[in-house]
Design an enzyme around this catalytic site. Structure first.
Site, PDB file in Angstrom:
ATOM      1  N   GLN A 183       1.165  -0.630   0.084  1.00  0.00           N
ATOM      2  CA  GLN A 183      -0.276   0.145  -0.232  1.00  0.00           C
ATOM      3  C   GLN A 183       1.012   1.270   0.175  1.00  0.00           C
ATOM      4  OE1 GLN A 183      -3.083   0.656  -0.415  1.00  0.00           O
ATOM      5  NE2 GLN A 183      -2.950   2.950  -0.051  1.00  0.00           N
ATOM      6  N   GLU A 184       2.129   0.862   0.780  1.00  0.00           N
ATOM      7  CA  GLU A 184       2.262   2.270   1.001  1.00  0.00           C
ATOM      8  C   GLU A 184       3.372   2.997  -0.402  1.00  0.00           C
ATOM      9  OE1 GLU A 184       3.237   4.757   2.992  1.00  0.00           O
ATOM     10  OE2 GLU A 184       2.376   3.731   4.875  1.00  0.00           O
ATOM     11  N   SER A 185       4.380   1.855  -0.872  1.00  0.00           N
ATOM     12  CA  SER A 185       5.346   1.783  -2.029  1.00  0.00           C
ATOM     13  C   SER A 185       5.261   0.857  -3.356  1.00  0.00           C
ATOM     14  CB  SER A 185       6.684   1.591  -1.662  1.00  0.00           C
ATOM     15  OG  SER A 185       6.979   0.264  -0.925  1.00  0.00           O
TER      16      SER A 185
END
Length: 210
Positions: A49-51
Site C-alpha cells: 500500500q505504501e510503496s
C-alpha cells in the site's frame, strides 16, 4: 470482518497478484524476518500500500522507501537509509508494533490492528482526536466501525478547531485501512493456495519415489 469489501477491481487485483509473483519473492524473507510475532503477510500488505514494494518510492510529503517512513520516524527507529529495503522494512515493522502497543489495553483485535494501521497513515494524535469525537457523539471509541465514521469530520473546521491536533484529511486513513485489508486477504489466499500446491507436489513426488 469482511465489511471492508465493497467492490472488486479486476485491474487492481490483477496488478497486485502480478506483484506477488514478480516482486514479492525478493522481499518476502525480509518481511518474514522482521514481522516476528506478527503475520508477515500483513507487513507485506502495508508495504505494498505504501510503496508497491518499490524501495526507491518517494512521496510529495517527503516519506520514502519500502515502508514510506518520514525522516524523524526513520531516525527514531534506527534507520540510516530509508532507501535500503531491509532497513526500511525493519524500521516500519518496529514502528507499526509500537503503534499497536500504544493502543489502550481494552481495545481488542481486530480493531486494535485497524487503529494501528490508521495511525501509521494519519498519526496517532489525529486518530485519538477522532476517537474523542466518536465518544462525544455517543459512539464506541474502541471500535473501528464507529471511529471511521467520524474520521472525515477532522476536515471540518467546526470539529477540528476543538481537537488537540487540528485539521487532518480523515478520509484517507479509511481508504488506507480498507486497501491494506484487501491486499492482506488476497495475499493470504494466494499464499495458502501456493502452500496447498507445494504440499500436493511433495506428496506426488514421494509417491513416485516409493
Amino acid at each position: 470482518y469482511y465489511g471492508h469489501i465493497k467492490e472488486f477491481s479486476y485491474f487492481d487485483t490483477r496488478t497486485f497478484i502480478d506483484a506477488i509473483k514478480n516482486k514479492l519473492p525478493k522481499y518476502q524473507p525480509l518481511f518474514e524476518k522482521y514481522a516476528q510475532d506478527m503475520d508477515w503477510r500483513l507487513l507485506a500488505a502495508i508495504s505494498y500500500q505504501e510503496s508497491h514494494w518499490n524501495p526507491h518510492a518517494r512521496s510529495y510529503t517527503g516519506v520514502r522507501g519500502m515502508m514510506m517512513l518520514t525522516l524523524p520516524t526513520a531516525k527514531q527507529m534506527g534507520v540510516k537509509s530509508r532507501l535500503d529495503a531491509e532497513q526500511s522494512i525493519r524500521g516500519g515493522a518496529k514502528y507499526f508494533k509500537q503503534l499497536i502497543e500504544r493502543m489502550p489495553a481494552r481495545v481488542s483485535n481486530p480493531d486494535r490492528l485497524w487503529f494501528a494501521l490508521a495511525s501509521y497513515n494519519i498519526g496517532l494524535g489525529h486518530l485519538n482526536d477522532a476517537r474523542k469525537i466518536t465518544k462525544q457523539q455517543g459512539g464506541d471509541p474502541d471500535r473501528w466501525v464507529d471511529v471511521k465514521e467520524r474520521l472525515p469530520l477532522l476536515k471540518q473546521k467546526k470539529y477540528y478547531k476543538k481537537t488537540r491536533y487540528g485539521y487532518a484529511r480523515g478520509d484517507e486513513p479509511i481508504n488506507y485501512v480498507e486497501n491494506i485489508r484487501r491486499y492482506y486477504d488476497t495475499l493470504t489466499w494466494v499464499d495458502n493456495q501456493n502452500k496447498k500446491l507445494t504440499s500436493k507436489t511433495d506428496f506426488e513426488l514421494n509417491m513416485l519415489n516409493q
